[in-house]
Design an enzyme around this catalytic site. Structure first.
Site, PDB file in Angstrom:
ATOM      1  N   SER A  48       0.871  -1.175   0.000  1.00 38.18           N
ATOM      2  CA  SER A  48       0.000   0.000   0.000  1.00 38.18           C
ATOM      3  C   SER A  48       0.910   1.227   0.000  1.00 38.18           C
ATOM      4  O   SER A  48       2.022   1.184   0.536  1.00 38.18           O
ATOM      5  CB  SER A  48      -0.921   0.004   1.219  1.00 38.18           C
ATOM      6  OG  SER A  48      -0.211   0.353   2.380  1.00 38.18           O
ATOM      7  N   VAL A  50       0.983   4.144   1.644  1.00 37.05           N
ATOM      8  CA  VAL A  50       1.416   4.684   2.937  1.00 37.05           C
ATOM      9  C   VAL A  50       2.380   3.710   3.615  1.00 37.05           C
ATOM     10  O   VAL A  50       3.421   4.126   4.139  1.00 37.05           O
ATOM     11  CB  VAL A  50       0.210   4.997   3.846  1.00 37.05           C
ATOM     12  CG1 VAL A  50       0.676   5.492   5.215  1.00 37.05           C
ATOM     13  CG2 VAL A  50      -0.691   6.047   3.203  1.00 37.05           C
ATOM     14  N   CYS A  51       2.055   2.432   3.588  1.00 31.79           N
ATOM     15  CA  CYS A  51       2.917   1.436   4.251  1.00 31.79           C
ATOM     16  C   CYS A  51       4.295   1.370   3.598  1.00 31.79           C
ATOM     17  O   CYS A  51       5.318   1.345   4.283  1.00 31.79           O
ATOM     18  CB  CYS A  51       2.265   0.058   4.217  1.00 31.79           C
ATOM     19  SG  CYS A  51       0.708  -0.044   5.118  1.00 31.79           S
ATOM     20  N   SER A  52       4.317   1.337   2.275  1.00 34.25           N
ATOM     21  CA  SER A  52       5.592   1.273   1.563  1.00 34.25           C
ATOM     22  C   SER A  52       6.444   2.502   1.854  1.00 34.25           C
ATOM     23  O   SER A  52       7.649   2.396   2.083  1.00 34.25           O
ATOM     24  CB  SER A  52       5.356   1.134   0.059  1.00 34.25           C
ATOM     25  OG  SER A  52       4.724  -0.086  -0.226  1.00 34.25           O
TER      26      SER A  52
END
Length: 162
Positions: A48, A50-52
């Site tokens: 995703s 934001v996660c990356s």
């Protein structure tokens, strides 16, 4: 049925032990990090945006974390092979741990599993060398929490007499 906390564990609580896949064939446990600070970065999903971006930021800040003698692990419910693909693609130099089976068990014990989505919440914990939580924070799922809170917690930990 196990009793899980209803909210993220707070400071001054002993961190629940864990043993999760750090790669398809290599388990990683809390005991592996005893004696030094540990940053636990729970995140909802590999790949995703934001996660990356959050994991890439922490990768850039690894030298700063290491200045405090701290190790970092990322944790989500994705499988070990998915984690390996993300780590290889993003050139991450810290382990991504798979809380895959039983799904979300570690996140549940830390109070950061989202039953509605079946993913971990975006949460941060800083543990001291004895495995005691010294700081925790749960961020809105769509916001990268950055690293200021982590660095402040590491500063406080470093200022605490042994």
């Amino acid at each position: 049925m196990a009793d899980y906390p209803v909210a993220a564990l707070d400071a001054d609580v002993a961190a629940p032990d864990f043993e999760l896949a750090g790669s398809p064939d290599e388990p990683v446990s809390l005991a592996d990090f005893r004696g030094a600070p540990l940053i636990l970065a729970f995140y909802p999903a590999d790949w995703s945006p934001v996660c990356s971006d959050q994991m890439a930021l922490y990768n850039q800040l690894l030298p700063e974390f290491q200045r405090y003698g701290a190790a970092l692990v990322g944790i989500s419910v994705a499988g070990a092979w998915c984690h390996r693909a993300l780590a290889d693609d993003r050139h991450l130099h810290f382990p991504l741990l798979s809380d895959f089976e039983p799904k979300g068990e570690m996140a549940k014990r830390y109070g950061v599993y989202d039953d509605a989505t079946g993913e971990t919440k975006r949460a941060l914990f800083v543990l001291d060398g004895d495995g005691v939580i010294r700081w925790s924070y749960v961020s809105p799922v769509d916001i990268n929490p950055g690293a200021d809170g982590i660095l402040n917690a590491l500063d406080e930990l470093a200022a605490t007499p042994a």
